[in-house]
Scaffold this active site. Structure first.
Site, PDB file in Angstrom:
ATOM      1  N   CYS A 216       4.932   0.229   7.488  1.00  0.00           N
ATOM      2  CA  CYS A 216       3.693   0.268   6.696  1.00  0.00           C
ATOM      3  C   CYS A 216       2.399   0.062   7.480  1.00  0.00           C
ATOM      4  O   CYS A 216       1.516   0.914   7.465  1.00  0.00           O
ATOM      5  CB  CYS A 216       3.738  -0.806   5.622  1.00  0.00           C
ATOM      6  SG  CYS A 216       5.306  -0.999   4.791  1.00  0.00           S
TER       7      CYS A 216
ATOM      8  N   HIS B 159      -2.686  -4.249   2.999  1.00  0.00           N
ATOM      9  CA  HIS B 159      -1.867  -4.433   4.204  1.00  0.00           C
ATOM     10  C   HIS B 159      -2.609  -4.063   5.482  1.00  0.00           C
ATOM     11  O   HIS B 159      -2.010  -3.610   6.456  1.00  0.00           O
ATOM     12  CB  HIS B 159      -0.552  -3.628   4.109  1.00  0.00           C
ATOM     13  CG  HIS B 159       0.528  -4.236   4.978  1.00  0.00           C
ATOM     14  ND1 HIS B 159       1.699  -3.591   5.262  1.00  0.00           N
ATOM     15  CD2 HIS B 159       0.584  -5.423   5.624  1.00  0.00           C
ATOM     16  CE1 HIS B 159       2.447  -4.365   6.049  1.00  0.00           C
ATOM     17  NE2 HIS B 159       1.780  -5.478   6.272  1.00  0.00           N
TER      18      HIS B 159
END
Ligand code: CA
Length: 740
Positions: free
Chosen positions: A81, A139
């Site tokens: 990610c 994130h």
């Protein structure tokens, strides 16, 4: 039908508008398209209808491909990610700026995420008057300086962490301050902008709801950029009964739940497309769908068939993802594009359509000319990947893919072997040496990772025992003097002895010096040490220029007088250092005309060849009060080059209205690879060093530098005519630490 005719009317009105503007002498630019970026998390290549999935119907996601273009070879830049998202949001390969690892939940640590010197897609589109929103997973850092609202977005609803549970009853932490473990970050209440909200919907449904609301709210003031960052179907594998009921025929519970999670996303995509359509924006909206990396087969029961491998690895299953794009005004419907494209192309495409020039060189390209066949070349004849921690680097050149892990080499021909089942013998490959050379050349331009990530969590915890003990980044007045771990103090001035600066440490500059500034630097009188602080004072007073020559071409001589006095002190010949941490606690005057600085210059060669590092400069950029953190050096063809980070003072005042009255900590962390510049522990600029080496081997940032502290008046600082003098620049200490 009604919708269609109203659209026709709108288009007709648009045509009339263009004609009218033509007659008044100006040709209207085509309207800038809205951009809706829909990102899923850990979804398998095979798990969309447009790649043939029948087990998990995704009719709404499929509409994007059917009404636009399906990319059969859509790549992300990393098989996990964080790094993948860093490249997506900047249009640049993440190793160029050291965001090579998955950021940790570490709200005190500004280095976790994307350096502030990088421009995000939201930053770029803001320059084209877009309103931007992000929903869901961020994130890209949990430090306040990395918050989406600090990175170009106008609205945020979601969570900062790398993942999240899906049921609101599990969100037991009111905010980050209550979290005490990495995965505790999965169970915080959601954020709306800077605050926390009480949510009752299944997470995926909440994000879809907010996306529809955003489209409704902003369609009449388009263009907008909406980034719908679903964390589904990332683990934990959790679905609500509504979606589970659709897949009761799937026996494997994990796969059933995963299918339900994807289905929830698909419903959301349907709602978003419908909202765009109902607002009359569908023709002029670029909608992009992709997953941030390949499916982790064990973790969430995803399916990457026919690709080998999955999340975490560099076989196609880790990096090739479902990827589709539609834009009815500009792209043919139902097309299919089989050449490799990259997630980095999204930034380049959106910026091109918005008519903005990105601030940094992008690795992505504008895909529109390729998809419309205006350009029949390949967007990326060569693509590269890297995981520095595992010593893996990968090149795809044409259809040949070479995976290098330390000394192990694997080569596949993707034109015949999509599943990477039959390695090719390097000896049989004529271009083997050239592939290795290209790969080495690419890697030479990359930075090492800037922070410890998820895979280094134990080491990070050892180095940061206060990781979960949150401190406000804006209250540093009370920070103790801590010697950075692994360093020792090699030089400092605490300014604790009243009087003038210590002449064994500092030299005063004299007279007119640089930049046609207004002040006359004096040997003494404008510097004073009292109450443990160095006070540099600028005064409005007239000094006769002893070097005055009316007819001289030199500004230092042709001014009869100086109207201001100030001081500049520096350490050449007394102290210089190569690599280490330099920290200065100071308070600056932000009045018009004030130009204080904390900086260094290299010992050898002339400026700018010697190299300059500006840990702090405060001056006016396009008449805006700005804090800068820079380096300057000579380019390969001569001329000075700058790497600058600029923070408008107004942004600091938003967080802390009395910012100019307070002391702040400016810091440089310098090693042989890069220079990092910080303000109050917030990383502002990262400057790579290796690429500044001259042909003769000289590098201005691999030689010792000496220190300067000065307060200039006028020039870039602005016109001081209406400023009340004296103005002061106060320095509490200067400390330099190096590794023993
Ligand atoms: Ca992911």
């Amino acid at each position: 039908m009604i919708l269609k005719s109203s659209l026709r009317l709108k288009r007709l009105a648009c045509v009339i508008g263009i004609l009218l503007s033509f007659f008044v002498g100006a040709i209207a630019a085509p309207p800038k398209p809205n951009v809706v970026l829909i990102l899923t998390d850990d979804q398998g290549y095979a798990d969309v209808g447009f790649h043939g999935s029948t087990q998990i119907p995704t009719p709404n996601i499929d509409r994007i491909a059917a009404k636009g273009v399906m990319f059969t070879q859509g790549y992300v830049t990393f098989p996990a990610c964080g790094p993948s998202r860093a490249a997506l949001i900047t249009g640049r390969q993440q190793d160029r700026f050291g965001s090579s690892r998955n950021p940790l939940f570490a709200p005190n640590d500004s280095s976790q995420g994307v350096p502030l010197s990088e421009e995000t897609l939201a930053d770029a589109l803001k320059r084209a008057d877009y309103t931007s929103g992000i929903l869901g997973k961020w994130h890209l850092g949990t430090h306040p300086s990395q918050h989406p609202l600090k990175r170009g977005f106008d609205e945020f609803f979601g969570f900062l962490e790398g993942g999240h549970t899906y049921f609101p009853e599990e969100w037991i932490f009111r905010d980050d301050a209550e979290v005490r473990t990495q995965y505790g970050g999965y169970r915080t209440r959601l954020m709306r902008n800077n605050g926390r909200v009480d949510e009752t919907d299944y997470l995926t449904d909440a994000l879809s709801r907010e996306a529809v609301a955003f489209v409704n709210r902003h369609s009449n003031q388009s263009p907008f950029f909406l980034f719908v960052s679903y964390n589904a179907p990332h683990s934990p594998v959790q679905a609500s009964d509504k979606y589970l009921a659709r897949f009761s025929h799937i026996e494997n519970i994990k796969r059933r739940t995963y299918a339900a999670m994807v289905s929830a996303v698909d419903d959301g995509v349907g709602r978003i497309l419908e909202a765009i359509e109902q607002n009359g924006q569908i023709h002029n909206t670029l909608v992009i769908f992709l997953s941030d990396n390949g499916g982790p087969i064990q973790d969430n029961a995803s399916d990457n068939t026919p690709l080998r491998g999955g999340k975490g690895g560099f076989y196609e299953g880790g990096i090739r993802v479902p990827f589709a794009m539609m834009w009815p005004d500009g792209l043919p419907a139902g097309s299919r594009f089989d050449k490799p494209v990259s997630s980095m192309d999204i930034f380049a495409t959106a910026a091109a359509l918005a008519g903005v020039t990105p601030k940094k060189h992008l690795d992505g390209v504008n895909l529109i000319p390729y998809v419309t066949s205006e350009n029949d070349g390949a967007p990326h004849p060569t693509l590269f990947w890297r995981n520095p921690d595992r010593r893996i680097s990968v090149i795809r050149d044409g259809d040949v893919k070479l995976i290098r892990q330390a000394n192990d080499i694997q080569i596949y021909d993707l034109s015949k072997d999509t599943s990477e089942s039959t390695p090719i013998d390097p000896a049989s490959l004529p271009q083997f040496a050239s592939l290795m050379e290209k790969l080495d050349g690419w890697e030479a331009g990359l930075m090492p990772p800037r922070y410890l990530g998820l895979m280094q969590e134990a080491e990070y915890n050892r180095q940061n025992p206060d990781r979960f003990n949150l401190i406000s980044p804006f209250e540093v007045d009370t920070l103790p003097a801590v010697v950075p771990q692994g360093y020792e103090l090699v030089w400092s001035d605490e300014f604790n002895t009243n009087g003038v600066p210590d002449s064994t440490k500092w030299i005063h500059e004299q007279g007119f010096t640089r930049n046609e500034e207004l002040q006359w630097y004096q040997l003494s009188g404008n510097t004073q040490i009292k109450d443990g602080r160095l006070v540099i004072e600028a005064r409005r007073e007239t000094i006769l220029n002893p070097n005055y020559e009316a007819k001289s071409n030199d500004w230092r001589k042709n001014r009869a007088t100086a109207e201001y006095t100030a001081a500049s002190i520096k350490t050449p010949g007394l102290f210089s250092f190569l690599y280490g941490i330099m920290e200065v606690r100071a308070r600056i005057d932000t009045s018009m005309g004030s130009w204080p600085a904390i900086w260094t210059l290299g010992n050898d060669r002339r400026w700018p060849d010697k190299g300059e590092i500006d840990i702090l400069e405060y001056y006016r950029v396009q008449n805006r009060a700005t804090i800068l953190a820079n380096a300057a050096w000579v380019g390969p063809r001569g001329g000075v080059l700058w790497d600058s980070a600029k923070i408008p003072l107004s942004e600091l005042l938003d967080d802390m209205p009395d910012w100019p009255e307070r002391y702040h900590i400016w810091k440089m962390d310098w090693n042989e690879d890069r220079i990092e510049l910080y303000l109050n522990n917030v990383l502002i600029n990262t400057i790579p060093i290796q690429d500044k080496t001259h042909a003769d081997g000289f590098n201005p940032f691999r030689q010792p530098h000496y220190i300067l502290l000065n307060l200039a008046i006028g020039s870039n600082g602005g016109d001081p005519a209406n400023t009340r003098f004296p103005i002061t620049y106060e320095v509490d200490y200067v400390r330099v630490y190096q590794k023993p």
